[in-house]
Every structure is written in C-alpha cells, then in structure tokens.
Enzyme design. Structure first.
Site, PDB file in Angstrom:
ATOM      1  N   ASP A  22       0.916  -1.300  -0.129  1.00 53.19           N
ATOM      2  CA  ASP A  22       0.273  -0.188  -0.372  1.00 53.19           C
ATOM      3  C   ASP A  22       0.583   1.642  -0.300  1.00 53.19           C
ATOM      4  O   ASP A  22       0.560   2.270   0.440  1.00 53.19           O
ATOM      5  CB  ASP A  22      -0.720  -0.116   1.149  1.00 53.19           C
ATOM      6  CG  ASP A  22      -2.020   0.502   0.881  1.00 53.19           C
ATOM      7  OD1 ASP A  22      -2.235   0.964   0.177  1.00 53.19           O
ATOM      8  OD2 ASP A  22      -2.775   2.021   1.963  1.00 53.19           O
ATOM      9  N   LEU A  43     -11.296  -6.571  -0.380  1.00 51.59           N
ATOM     10  CA  LEU A  43     -11.147  -8.049  -0.791  1.00 51.59           C
ATOM     11  C   LEU A  43     -11.855  -9.276   0.100  1.00 51.59           C
ATOM     12  O   LEU A  43     -11.739  -9.080   1.216  1.00 51.59           O
ATOM     13  CB  LEU A  43      -9.651  -8.357  -1.238  1.00 51.59           C
ATOM     14  CG  LEU A  43      -9.205 -10.140  -1.535  1.00 51.59           C
ATOM     15  CD1 LEU A  43      -9.537 -10.224  -3.190  1.00 51.59           C
ATOM     16  CD2 LEU A  43      -8.028  -9.748  -0.868  1.00 51.59           C
ATOM     17  N   CYS A  72     -17.515   8.170   1.930  1.00 58.39           N
ATOM     18  CA  CYS A  72     -16.719   7.305   3.034  1.00 58.39           C
ATOM     19  C   CYS A  72     -16.282   7.954   4.433  1.00 58.39           C
ATOM     20  O   CYS A  72     -14.928   8.862   4.050  1.00 58.39           O
ATOM     21  CB  CYS A  72     -15.280   6.426   2.092  1.00 58.39           C
ATOM     22  SG  CYS A  72     -15.228   4.926   3.567  1.00 58.39           S
ATOM     23  N   SER A 110     -13.937   6.192   6.340  1.00 58.87           N
ATOM     24  CA  SER A 110     -12.903   5.984   6.422  1.00 58.87           C
ATOM     25  C   SER A 110     -12.228   7.404   5.580  1.00 58.87           C
ATOM     26  O   SER A 110     -10.626   8.076   5.890  1.00 58.87           O
ATOM     27  CB  SER A 110     -12.474   4.911   5.360  1.00 58.87           C
ATOM     28  OG  SER A 110     -12.105   3.471   6.687  1.00 58.87           O
TER      29      SER A 110
END
Length: 385
Positions: A143, A167, A223, A225
């Site tokens: 990442d 995922l 979102c 996050s």
C-alpha cells in the site's frame, strides 16, 4: 526441468509465507486486470477520489503492473489476517467512547508486513539462484506504491472484490491486509477468485453515509474512512451527524458481511488490538496536545494524520454524543491553536449547548481571523434565523 524448478520454488514460497504468518497466498500474471483499470479510470473521472490528488497523478502506473515495473513477470500476492476478537460494531452504541477501525488498534500494518515481505522476497531470489533458475529480482509493496492490490488479490485467487470494493475471502472474511512481491521469475499463476456475493446487499445498506452509489462502486467523498483519515478538508456538515462516534476509519461495511462467519481472530501479536484503543474515552482524547498525541499513537497508523485532524474527528464524535459532559472540554478547544480544531469545536458546542454557543459567538467572531472557523460561527447564526 525449468518448469519443475519453478513449481518447486512456488511450493517453497507458499510454505515460507505460511511460516511468516501469511494466511493466504497466490500468484497473478503481470498484465493485471483490464476491468480493474477501467473501474479506476471511471472512479477518477467522476471525481470520486475527492482530495486524494495522488490517484489521478498515478493513474497510468496504477492501471498496469508493467507500467510500474516493466521487468515484472509474476506477482505474488499475500494476505495476513487481522480479524477482531469481538464485534467491532458494539462500540458504536457507546457515545462516550471513540470508535477506531480494527486495523488501526495496534502497530502500523505497513511496518509489520513489509518486513516479512522483504524476508520472503530475499529468500525467493536466493532459492531461485540455488535452483539453477539464474539471477532474478524482486520488489515488495504494501500500500505504498501505485499497486492495485485488491484486483491483483482477486486475480491471484485469494478471494474476490465484494460489493463494498474490498477483498473478501472464504477463509478469512473481510479482515485481510494485502501485500505483494513483484518478481522477474515466471511463476505459474493461480485461478482467479470467483465473486460469491450473490444477491446480498448487507454492506451497501450498512454504510452510514451512503458511500456506495451502486454495487462494486465507492464514492470516497462520502466514505467515513476517507473523511476521518485521507482528506485534510473540512468534513461537510451534512455528513457529520452520520459519523456517530467513528473517529478513525469505519468498519461497518466489513463487519456486516456474512462471510465473516468463517473469519478467525488475528494470531500475529502486533496486529492484536491494544486494550486502550478498543474503546478509548473521548474525554481523554479531547485533552491531547501534540506531545501526548504522539506518545499515545507511537507506532500506530493514527499518528500519520496528526493531532489537529484526530482531535477534530473526536470533536465531531463528542458533538454527536448528546452528552453535556463534553461541553466544558469543547468550550476550551474553541481557543485551540489549530483552526480545524476550533472549527469543529464550534460545531460540537452548537450540537450540545446551543444557548452557550450563541452567547460566545459575538466575541469569538471579533477575534477570529480564520475563514473556516468563521464559517462555522456564521452557520450557527444562519441556523438561528
């Protein structure tokens, strides 16, 4: 002979990955996923990346692994489980506490996983040479580069990208950290993962801010996050109430997934939640100065967003709490050196003690030069009208 050596090397790599704590392993081809590239382009074209300017800047390199490293032939994708030992949604019913995303309740996973990947990549290259396959190279990513790890994870057979775009694994559910090893070795690829979401819409319906315009699509601008971690911009007023007590990230779409019935609790000690970060008291977090913030979150990914952003998130949570006990701390933060903190203190005080906010407004506006903070005071005035 070469095929046998490559197959043996892959078996060695799989076993070594398990030894290092990786629960899932697979190999993808270096061409990447065309569909994933198209989805990313659409995401950026629609502006859904928000203030994450690095996404359009790295778009072309992100679309294909070979654009990032032309020499890559195979991509080893690995996953480490970080499953929680309790329901992460329970904290949402405790308004005096702050909800921190499961992944951020201990050490920064980048540091934990990258070290293991480097060890694994080094052993891969050495083993290849010992096996008569010649000199090869490998690079590791966690990442930290324009790598589309979730589509690659699907391509490598680790699972599939669910309707929430994350995922999913039949073995670990939603709770997976991903990392990859790019190599010049031509390893045998694994069969891609198959979508098993079916008609389920649990993740889409669980999102507090309606961040999913459609299945398999995310608008990062809505979102939590993104709002609590990625953007430095002021969080839109219309989304603040829906944030509840979420102060760093959000697990709602992950936690409600039915595939989590197969999830396991994290076994890696550095990924098991610290007790003091499972349900931290907002009254303590609101008192953090810069030194205390850095000390509390040393080694944590939370440290990266800085004290100003973090305390501003905590103020939104306090404003949503309905608890008058926070009014004194909020009032003190009206004079904080950080403009974003002052701005969210205005909003939070208005939510908990509107009468006091109106009393303080005239004097506060006389001494306030920052336009972001002034706009919060003016919003209070307009609401009164």
């Amino acid at each position: 002979m070469t095929a046998d050596a490559l197959a043996s090397l892959k078996d060695f790599l799989r076993a070594d990955a398990e030894r290092l704590g990786f629960g899932a392993f697979g190999v993808a081809g270096a061409s990447g996923s065309v569909l994933a590239g198209e989805r990313l382009s659409q995401f950026v074209d629609q502006g859904r990346h928000g203030t994450m300017a690095w996404m359009p800047e790295t778009l072309e390199r992100r679309r294909s692994p070979k654009d990032l490293w032309p020499g890559v032939r195979s991509i080893v994708v690995l996953a480490m489980n970080y499953g929680p030992d309790e329901d992460p949604l329970d904290i949402l019913s405790r308004p005096d506490r702050g909800a921190i995303s499961v992944y951020a309740r201990h050490r920064d996973y980048h540091d934990v996983i990258k070290g293991r990947l480097k060890e694994l990549a080094g052993r891969l290259v050495a083993r290849a040479k010992q096996s008569g396959l010649g000199t090869h190279d490998a690079k590791v990513f966690v990442d930290t580069a324009p790598v589309m790890e979730k589509p690659l994870g699907e391509l490598a057979g680790l699972g599939w990208q669910g309707k929430h775009t994350n995922l999913l694994s039949r073995d670990f559910g939603s709770w997976l950290f991903l990392g990859s090893i790019f190599t010049t070795l031509d390893l045998e690829t694994d069969a891609p993962g198959q979508d098993r979401c079916g008609s389920c819409r649990a993740c889409l319906e669980a999102c507090p801010t309606n961040a999913f315009p459609a299945p398999y699509q995310l608008d990062a601008r809505r979102c939590i996050s993104y709002l609590t971690i990625e953007t430095k911009a002021v969080i839109p007023r219309g989304l603040r109430a829906a944030m509840g007590n979420r102060i760093y990230g959000c697990d709602d779409c992950l936690a409600v997934c039915p595939w989590n019935k197969f999830a396991e609790t994290a076994s890696e000690a550095k990924l098991i939640a610290r007790d003091d970060l499972k349900a931290p008291k907002l009254e303590h977090l609101l008192t953090l100065d810069d030194a205390a913030f850095r000390a509390l979150f040393s080694g944590s990914p939370i440290k990266r967003i800085g004290r100003e952003k973090f305390v501003s998130n905590c103020l939104i949570a306090a404003g949503n709490s309905g608890l008058a006990q926070f009014s004194v701390q909020i009032t003190a933060l009206l004079g904080d050196p950080a403009p974003l903190v002052r701005a969210m203190a205005v909003w939070a005080l208005c939510r908990l003690d509107r009468t006091e906010a109106l009393r303080l407004r005239p004097a506060a506006l006389d001494r306030e030069a920052n336009e972001t903070v002034r706009s919060e005071w003016h919003a209070l005035e307009k609401a009164q009208e």
